[in-house]
Design a protein around this motif. Structure first.
Motif, PDB file in Angstrom:
ATOM      1  N   PRO A 213       0.667  -1.296  -0.049  1.00  0.00           N
ATOM      2  CA  PRO A 213       0.052  -0.003  -0.001  1.00  0.00           C
ATOM      3  C   PRO A 213       0.817   1.323   0.091  1.00  0.00           C
ATOM      4  O   PRO A 213       0.297   2.132  -0.287  1.00  0.00           O
ATOM      5  N   LEU A 214       2.199   1.057   0.369  1.00  0.00           N
ATOM      6  CA  LEU A 214       3.002   2.502   0.476  1.00  0.00           C
ATOM      7  C   LEU A 214       3.689   2.748  -0.738  1.00  0.00           C
ATOM      8  O   LEU A 214       4.241   3.710  -0.756  1.00  0.00           O
ATOM      9  N   GLY A 215       3.476   1.848  -1.692  1.00  0.00           N
ATOM     10  CA  GLY A 215       4.189   2.118  -3.068  1.00  0.00           C
ATOM     11  C   GLY A 215       3.407   1.662  -4.371  1.00  0.00           C
ATOM     12  O   GLY A 215       2.388   0.888  -4.106  1.00  0.00           O
ATOM     13  N   VAL A 216       3.582   2.261  -5.053  1.00  0.00           N
ATOM     14  CA  VAL A 216       2.727   2.022  -6.606  1.00  0.00           C
ATOM     15  C   VAL A 216       3.850   1.473  -7.696  1.00  0.00           C
ATOM     16  O   VAL A 216       4.799   2.090  -7.887  1.00  0.00           O
ATOM     17  N   SER A 217       3.391   0.245  -7.972  1.00  0.00           N
ATOM     18  CA  SER A 217       4.404  -0.283  -9.196  1.00  0.00           C
ATOM     19  C   SER A 217       4.178   0.763 -10.394  1.00  0.00           C
ATOM     20  O   SER A 217       3.396   1.389 -10.695  1.00  0.00           O
ATOM     21  N   LYS A 218       5.536   0.843 -10.879  1.00  0.00           N
ATOM     22  CA  LYS A 218       5.541   2.165 -11.961  1.00  0.00           C
ATOM     23  C   LYS A 218       6.891   1.587 -12.930  1.00  0.00           C
ATOM     24  O   LYS A 218       7.492   0.551 -12.832  1.00  0.00           O
ATOM     25  N   ARG A 219       6.739   2.250 -14.130  1.00  0.00           N
ATOM     26  CA  ARG A 219       7.779   2.130 -15.196  1.00  0.00           C
ATOM     27  C   ARG A 219       8.064   3.416 -15.363  1.00  0.00           C
ATOM     28  O   ARG A 219       7.140   4.264 -15.893  1.00  0.00           O
ATOM     29  N   VAL A 220       9.274   3.824 -15.361  1.00  0.00           N
ATOM     30  CA  VAL A 220       9.820   5.166 -15.709  1.00  0.00           C
ATOM     31  C   VAL A 220      10.690   5.121 -16.734  1.00  0.00           C
ATOM     32  O   VAL A 220      11.796   4.225 -16.656  1.00  0.00           O
ATOM     33  N   ARG A 221      10.888   6.094 -17.694  1.00  0.00           N
ATOM     34  CA  ARG A 221      11.877   6.036 -18.751  1.00  0.00           C
ATOM     35  C   ARG A 221      12.562   7.330 -18.845  1.00  0.00           C
ATOM     36  O   ARG A 221      11.816   8.419 -18.806  1.00  0.00           O
ATOM     37  N   GLY A 222      13.814   7.278 -19.450  1.00  0.00           N
ATOM     38  CA  GLY A 222      14.460   8.631 -19.456  1.00  0.00           C
ATOM     39  C   GLY A 222      15.355   9.019 -18.316  1.00  0.00           C
ATOM     40  O   GLY A 222      15.245   8.645 -17.144  1.00  0.00           O
ATOM     41  N   ALA A 223      16.576   9.375 -18.512  1.00  0.00           N
ATOM     42  CA  ALA A 223      17.700   9.697 -17.575  1.00  0.00           C
ATOM     43  C   ALA A 223      17.089  10.458 -16.450  1.00  0.00           C
ATOM     44  O   ALA A 223      17.656  10.247 -15.458  1.00  0.00           O
ATOM     45  N   LYS A 224      16.557  11.647 -16.602  1.00  0.00           N
ATOM     46  CA  LYS A 224      16.448  12.966 -15.687  1.00  0.00           C
ATOM     47  C   LYS A 224      15.034  12.135 -14.708  1.00  0.00           C
ATOM     48  O   LYS A 224      15.131  12.442 -13.809  1.00  0.00           O
ATOM     49  N   ALA A 225      14.043  11.413 -15.466  1.00  0.00           N
ATOM     50  CA  ALA A 225      12.836  10.936 -14.895  1.00  0.00           C
ATOM     51  C   ALA A 225      13.538   9.982 -13.756  1.00  0.00           C
ATOM     52  O   ALA A 225      13.105   9.612 -12.685  1.00  0.00           O
ATOM     53  N   VAL A 226      14.405   9.019 -14.197  1.00  0.00           N
ATOM     54  CA  VAL A 226      14.764   7.793 -13.321  1.00  0.00           C
ATOM     55  C   VAL A 226      15.834   8.501 -12.237  1.00  0.00           C
ATOM     56  O   VAL A 226      15.680   8.018 -11.053  1.00  0.00           O
ATOM     57  N   ALA A 227      16.613   9.619 -12.520  1.00  0.00           N
ATOM     58  CA  ALA A 227      17.252  10.185 -11.724  1.00  0.00           C
ATOM     59  C   ALA A 227      16.431  10.820 -10.515  1.00  0.00           C
ATOM     60  O   ALA A 227      16.839  10.769  -9.225  1.00  0.00           O
ATOM     61  N   SER A 228      15.372  11.284 -10.933  1.00  0.00           N
ATOM     62  CA  SER A 228      14.477  12.033  -9.905  1.00  0.00           C
ATOM     63  C   SER A 228      13.948  10.835  -9.031  1.00  0.00           C
ATOM     64  O   SER A 228      13.856  11.079  -7.818  1.00  0.00           O
ATOM     65  N   GLN A 229      13.639   9.763  -9.519  1.00  0.00           N
ATOM     66  CA  GLN A 229      13.126   8.762  -8.700  1.00  0.00           C
ATOM     67  C   GLN A 229      14.329   8.211  -7.721  1.00  0.00           C
ATOM     68  O   GLN A 229      13.951   8.047  -6.448  1.00  0.00           O
ATOM     69  N   ALA A 230      15.318   8.144  -8.010  1.00  0.00           N
ATOM     70  CA  ALA A 230      16.450   7.717  -7.495  1.00  0.00           C
ATOM     71  C   ALA A 230      16.577   8.506  -6.323  1.00  0.00           C
ATOM     72  O   ALA A 230      16.847   8.131  -5.047  1.00  0.00           O
ATOM     73  N   LEU A 231      16.644   9.868  -6.461  1.00  0.00           N
ATOM     74  CA  LEU A 231      16.727  10.961  -5.230  1.00  0.00           C
ATOM     75  C   LEU A 231      15.459  10.840  -4.345  1.00  0.00           C
ATOM     76  O   LEU A 231      15.601  11.083  -3.065  1.00  0.00           O
ATOM     77  N   LEU A 232      14.348  10.371  -4.863  1.00  0.00           N
ATOM     78  CA  LEU A 232      13.338  10.579  -3.957  1.00  0.00           C
ATOM     79  C   LEU A 232      13.500   9.245  -2.709  1.00  0.00           C
ATOM     80  O   LEU A 232      13.139   9.322  -1.779  1.00  0.00           O
ATOM     81  N   PHE A 233      14.195   8.174  -3.343  1.00  0.00           N
ATOM     82  CA  PHE A 233      14.429   7.069  -2.285  1.00  0.00           C
ATOM     83  C   PHE A 233      16.099   6.982  -1.743  1.00  0.00           C
ATOM     84  O   PHE A 233      16.443   6.144  -1.600  1.00  0.00           O
ATOM     85  N   SER A 234      16.692   8.221  -1.905  1.00  0.00           N
ATOM     86  CA  SER A 234      18.164   8.314  -1.670  1.00  0.00           C
ATOM     87  C   SER A 234      18.463   7.911   0.049  1.00  0.00           C
ATOM     88  O   SER A 234      19.666   7.466   0.144  1.00  0.00           O
ATOM     89  N   ARG A 235      17.414   7.862   0.740  1.00  0.00           N
ATOM     90  CA  ARG A 235      17.645   7.677   2.078  1.00  0.00           C
ATOM     91  C   ARG A 235      17.793   6.352   2.324  1.00  0.00           C
ATOM     92  O   ARG A 235      18.326   5.919   3.376  1.00  0.00           O
TER      93      ARG A 235
END
Length: 294
Positions: A213-235
């Motif tokens: 329930p705390l996450g949503v399965s997703k598909r993300v494409r593109g370097a900037k979009a994937v980098a943004s996702q990585a920073l969201l979970f950098s902790r």
């Protein structure tokens, strides 16, 4: 030694290869074990006195069982999963366990299994049995109830899909690890530009959270979009432990020793082209991650 003991001994000798066939067919370790067990039950109930090549006979039986399971799976999935990451084979960063070697022969990465999961069941069977295990088309034809020519066409269609969709990974494992370590370092440091630099411009990220329930399965494409996702979970990056995921450089994220995610990276030409994340708690519990306790 009586006949049953002899059959059991021969079956156990073939078990690693049969499990490898089933894993490539199903992309599920649990279902692969179920398929192999069903093959044993069929063997124990069959008259094999006229079987000249028991290994080939068992391979075709496992293929037939897996074909039935794939067809049943498609029937059950009235609403196909938008993102599904196959079961990863996870081992220590310093080497693959002996019992995993047959499973991972021919560099069966998660990216390839994802593509195989898009094939029609008969196409997948023809490709896996012929291209990966050299099963003759005459034998495959009998399983899919088609002519050998039609079976050859099934494999050909599947081959074109695989060659056009599955990226070819970097062969040098140490080079893979350098790229993955650079990704993790950039994530820990919150360095967006460094993340983009290590990602292919068209990188694809798949994240399978199951029903979490705390996450949503997703598909993300593109370097900037994937980098943004990585920073969201950098902790969570400080808790990433190096591992081999399907024989390639990957990580297991385990805060306080509790597995949170398995990440598989496909590295090509010095950049990450695909990231596959399994974060489904139920499926993670079924994986053998005991090496985390070392």
């Amino acid at each position: 030694m009586d006949e049953n003991d002899w059959l059991a001994e021969r079956f156990e000798a073939n078990r690693p290869d049969l499990r490898a066939v089933a894993y490539r067919m199903l992309g599920s370790l649990t279902e692969a074990d179920d398929a192999v067990q069903e093959a044993w039950l069929r063997l124990s109930r069959s008259d094999t006195s006229d079987v000249n090549n028991l290994s080939a006979w068992l391979t075709t039986v496992v293929g037939r069982v897996c074909l039935d399971m794939l067809r049943s799976r498609r029937t059950r999935r009235e609403d196909p999963l938008d993102v599904y990451v196959p079961d990863p084979v996870v081992s220590r960063a310093d080497g693959i366990e002996p019992e995993q070697e047959a499973l991972l022969a021919d560099s069966v990465g998660l990216a390839l299994l994802v593509v195989l999961d898009t094939l029609a069941p008969a196409e997948r069977l023809a490709f896996v049995l012929h291209d990966m295990f050299a099963v003759p088309f005459d034998d495959i034809a009998a399983i899919v109830d088609r002519t050998p020519t039609a079976a050859r066409q099934l494999a050909s269609r599947a081959r074109r899909r695989v060659q056009g969709s599955a990226p070819v990974p970097e062969a040098d494992l140490s080079r893979q690890r350098q790229v993955v370590d650079a990704f993790l370092a950039a994530s820990r440091g919150g360095d967006f530009d460094a993340l983009v630099a290590v990602l292919d411009p068209d990188v694809l990220l798949r994240a399978d959270y199951g029903t979490l329930p705390l996450g949503v399965s997703k598909r993300v494409r593109g370097a900037k979009a994937v980098a943004s996702q990585a920073l969201l979970f950098s902790r969570f990056a400080p808790f990433a432990k190096p591992a081999l995921v399907n024989g390639a450089a990957g990580v297991v994220t385990a805060p306080d020793g509790r597995p949170l995610a398995v990440m598989a990276f496909t590295v090509t030409d010095g950049r990450i082209v695909e990231i596959d994340i399994l974060a489904d708690p139920e499926r993670l519990r079924r994986l053998d991650l005991t090496f985390l306790d070392d």
